[in-house]
Enzyme design. Sequence first.
Site, PDB file in Angstrom:
ATOM      1  N   SER A   1      43.572  15.384  23.636  1.00 28.39           N
ATOM      2  CA  SER A   1      44.965  15.488  24.067  1.00 28.39           C
ATOM      3  C   SER A   1      45.923  14.702  23.195  1.00 28.39           C
ATOM      4  O   SER A   1      47.129  14.823  23.343  1.00 28.39           O
ATOM      5  CB  SER A   1      45.105  14.994  25.513  1.00 28.39           C
ATOM      6  OG  SER A   1      44.720  13.633  25.603  1.00 28.39           O
ATOM      7  N   CYS A   2      45.409  13.898  22.282  1.00 27.87           N
ATOM      8  CA  CYS A   2      46.292  13.034  21.495  1.00 27.87           C
ATOM      9  C   CYS A   2      45.770  12.882  20.087  1.00 27.87           C
ATOM     10  O   CYS A   2      44.611  12.570  19.885  1.00 27.87           O
ATOM     11  CB  CYS A   2      46.411  11.665  22.153  1.00 27.87           C
ATOM     12  SG  CYS A   2      47.417  10.498  21.214  1.00 27.87           S
ATOM     13  N   GLY A   3      46.646  13.076  19.105  1.00 27.85           N
ATOM     14  CA  GLY A   3      46.225  12.996  17.717  1.00 27.85           C
ATOM     15  C   GLY A   3      46.389  11.636  17.084  1.00 27.85           C
ATOM     16  O   GLY A   3      46.076  11.460  15.916  1.00 27.85           O
TER      17      GLY A   3
ATOM     18  N   CYS B   1      45.457   8.623  18.887  1.00 35.62           N
ATOM     19  CA  CYS B   1      44.801   7.642  19.754  1.00 35.62           C
ATOM     20  C   CYS B   1      43.933   6.658  18.984  1.00 35.62           C
ATOM     21  O   CYS B   1      43.593   5.609  19.500  1.00 35.62           O
ATOM     22  CB  CYS B   1      43.948   8.355  20.802  1.00 35.62           C
ATOM     23  SG  CYS B   1      44.938   9.315  21.966  1.00 35.62           S
TER      24      CYS B   1
END
Length: 257
Positions: free
Chosen positions: A107-109, A111
């Site tokens: 969900s996050c690039g 992190c």
Amino acid sequence: MPTFNYETFKVKGTTAKKVLDTLVVEAALQININNEAYTVVMRTPGDDNALIRGLLYAEDIYKKPENIDVKVIETQENGFCIINATISKEKLGKGYLNKRTLLSVSSCGICGKQKIDDIKVTGDKLIKEVSVTPHQLEKLLLQMQKHQDVFDRTGGSHAAAIFNNKHEMIAVHEDIGRHNAVDKVIGSLLDQDKLKEASLLMVSGRVSYEIISKAFIAHIPTVVSVSASSSLAVDFAKEFGIKLIGFCRGDNATYYT
């Protein structure tokens, strides 16, 4: 193996029945560089080479035109995979020193970043622009949706597509992660030496900072989303010279920048 069937219970009111449901696969990809662990990415298996190429490009680890020597070290039935990318030290970019020590989730690039300075992107403002109307955007969206096979079966994947200045689709990929899908389309064009043809990036989910930064690094001047944009995405799109369009649905669209 982008999908698999899982036994579930469908409930409607007080009635439940056992059925097979199709789920999108989320599995770990461990990326080693020169036989040293670099990062772990949660992704949908398939097109891993394109994902790796796009990710290393966006992270300023490898931006040379030659393709990377990638070899699979270990793979499992659940999609878990370890690969090694061999890159000569003189060709490694500055981003390699900014080593990710944390898991990069789907969900996050960003992190895996360790400090705020690590998410900053620098470079000259983009000056080229692609003219596109809401009616034209609707046609581009329909083109991308025709290739969302995993989403049609699971409802759980994102898509990214890249078009040239003639509005021709030149790359399209799906993944459980929005940023992974973007890495895959950029990476596939890098492998074909066609990234310079990219003029418009379309994504199926919301646009946040990391999507804009990937577009900027790839010199893609227009970003279009089916959903909303974050405040930071709009701020950086203005700073980078990127035309940002959201809520592309039917012949309606919101032009943020």
